[in-house]
Design a protein around this motif. Structure first.
Motif, PDB file in Angstrom:
ATOM      1  N   VAL A   8       9.013  37.759  65.157  1.00 41.62           N
ATOM      2  CA  VAL A   8       7.665  37.738  64.608  1.00 41.62           C
ATOM      3  C   VAL A   8       7.609  38.698  63.430  1.00 41.62           C
ATOM      4  O   VAL A   8       8.027  39.848  63.533  1.00 41.62           O
ATOM      5  N   ILE A   9       7.113  38.208  62.293  1.00 39.20           N
ATOM      6  CA  ILE A   9       6.946  39.025  61.089  1.00 39.20           C
ATOM      7  C   ILE A   9       5.445  39.165  60.833  1.00 39.20           C
ATOM      8  O   ILE A   9       4.782  38.193  60.492  1.00 39.20           O
ATOM      9  N   TRP A  10       4.918  40.367  60.995  1.00 36.82           N
ATOM     10  CA  TRP A  10       3.494  40.631  60.788  1.00 36.82           C
ATOM     11  C   TRP A  10       3.231  40.943  59.321  1.00 36.82           C
ATOM     12  O   TRP A  10       4.064  41.530  58.639  1.00 36.82           O
ATOM     13  N   LEU A  11       2.014  40.626  58.881  1.00 39.03           N
ATOM     14  CA  LEU A  11       1.579  40.983  57.529  1.00 39.03           C
ATOM     15  C   LEU A  11       1.583  42.491  57.327  1.00 39.03           C
ATOM     16  O   LEU A  11       1.897  42.980  56.250  1.00 39.03           O
ATOM     17  N   PHE A  60      -3.061  42.830  64.768  1.00 38.80           N
ATOM     18  CA  PHE A  60      -1.826  43.599  64.933  1.00 38.80           C
ATOM     19  C   PHE A  60      -2.075  44.662  66.012  1.00 38.80           C
ATOM     20  O   PHE A  60      -3.100  45.346  65.988  1.00 38.80           O
ATOM     21  N   PRO A  61      -1.167  44.848  66.956  1.00 42.15           N
ATOM     22  CA  PRO A  61      -1.416  45.755  68.077  1.00 42.15           C
ATOM     23  C   PRO A  61      -1.752  47.203  67.680  1.00 42.15           C
ATOM     24  O   PRO A  61      -2.527  47.854  68.374  1.00 42.15           O
ATOM     25  N   LYS A  62      -1.215  47.694  66.565  1.00 40.80           N
ATOM     26  CA  LYS A  62      -1.528  49.068  66.172  1.00 40.80           C
ATOM     27  C   LYS A  62      -2.863  49.182  65.449  1.00 40.80           C
ATOM     28  O   LYS A  62      -3.338  50.272  65.200  1.00 40.80           O
ATOM     29  N   PHE A  65      -8.682  46.533  65.475  1.00 41.27           N
ATOM     30  CA  PHE A  65     -10.020  46.332  64.934  1.00 41.27           C
ATOM     31  C   PHE A  65     -10.010  45.513  63.638  1.00 41.27           C
ATOM     32  O   PHE A  65     -11.061  45.214  63.085  1.00 41.27           O
ATOM     33  N   VAL A  66      -8.829  45.128  63.132  1.00 39.10           N
ATOM     34  CA  VAL A  66      -8.706  44.386  61.881  1.00 39.10           C
ATOM     35  C   VAL A  66      -7.904  43.111  62.132  1.00 39.10           C
ATOM     36  O   VAL A  66      -6.873  43.154  62.794  1.00 39.10           O
ATOM     37  N   ARG A  67      -8.375  41.999  61.584  1.00 35.26           N
ATOM     38  CA  ARG A  67      -7.607  40.754  61.694  1.00 35.26           C
ATOM     39  C   ARG A  67      -6.400  40.806  60.775  1.00 35.26           C
ATOM     40  O   ARG A  67      -6.472  41.339  59.671  1.00 35.26           O
ATOM     41  N   SER A  68      -5.333  40.230  61.226  1.00 34.72           N
ATOM     42  CA  SER A  68      -4.100  40.218  60.455  1.00 34.72           C
ATOM     43  C   SER A  68      -3.492  38.824  60.573  1.00 34.72           C
ATOM     44  O   SER A  68      -4.213  37.865  60.833  1.00 34.72           O
ATOM     45  N   GLY A  69      -2.209  38.732  60.414  1.00 41.87           N
ATOM     46  CA  GLY A  69      -1.543  37.451  60.556  1.00 41.87           C
ATOM     47  C   GLY A  69      -0.061  37.658  60.774  1.00 41.87           C
ATOM     48  O   GLY A  69       0.458  38.750  60.559  1.00 41.87           O
ATOM     49  N   TYR A  70       0.590  36.614  61.222  1.00 40.04           N
ATOM     50  CA  TYR A  70       2.032  36.695  61.406  1.00 40.04           C
ATOM     51  C   TYR A  70       2.678  35.348  61.202  1.00 40.04           C
ATOM     52  O   TYR A  70       2.006  34.316  61.215  1.00 40.04           O
ATOM     53  N   ILE A  71       3.983  35.386  60.985  1.00 41.50           N
ATOM     54  CA  ILE A  71       4.788  34.175  60.958  1.00 41.50           C
ATOM     55  C   ILE A  71       5.923  34.363  61.954  1.00 41.50           C
ATOM     56  O   ILE A  71       6.295  35.500  62.275  1.00 41.50           O
TER      57      ILE A  71
END
Length: 99
Positions: A8-11, A60-62, A65-71
């Motif tokens: 998993v690659i997070w933004l 993102f788990p860390k 409170f903010v939306r993120s994304g992953y591939i």
């Protein structure tokens, strides 16, 4: 159940606004300000990776409170090598856009 075949690659790995303690995985010179999921997908494709899954409504788990994304990419080499290849394309694309 953990998937050992994919990574998993997070933004947030490429976000220049974040400290490493908040999820950034690379040095500042290899990151960009507030990358988007589309930019990450384009950079991964141009680096030669095949995206098997993506999601932009996750947190993102860390930074819950903010939306993120992953591939999700198939595991071919180490995660660090994959991140470096993607960051090269991401930084190059951003520098072209800013000129």
């Amino acid at each position: 159940m953990k998937d050992y075949e994919h990574i998993v690659i997070w933004l947030d790995y490429f976000n220049k606004n974040l400290k490493k303690s908040k999820g950034r995985r690379l040095g500042l010179e290899r990151c960009v300000f507030d990358p988007s999921l589309k930019e990450l997908m384009d950079a991964a494709k141009s680096a030669g990776f095949e995206i098997t899954e993506s999601d932009d409504k996750v947190r993102f788990p860390k930074r819950p409170f903010v939306r993120s994304g992953y591939i999700v990419l198939p595991k071919g080499s180490s995660k660090t090598k994959i991140l470096n290849k993607i960051s090269e394309k991401l930084v190059a694309k951003r520098s072209k856009q800013s000129k």
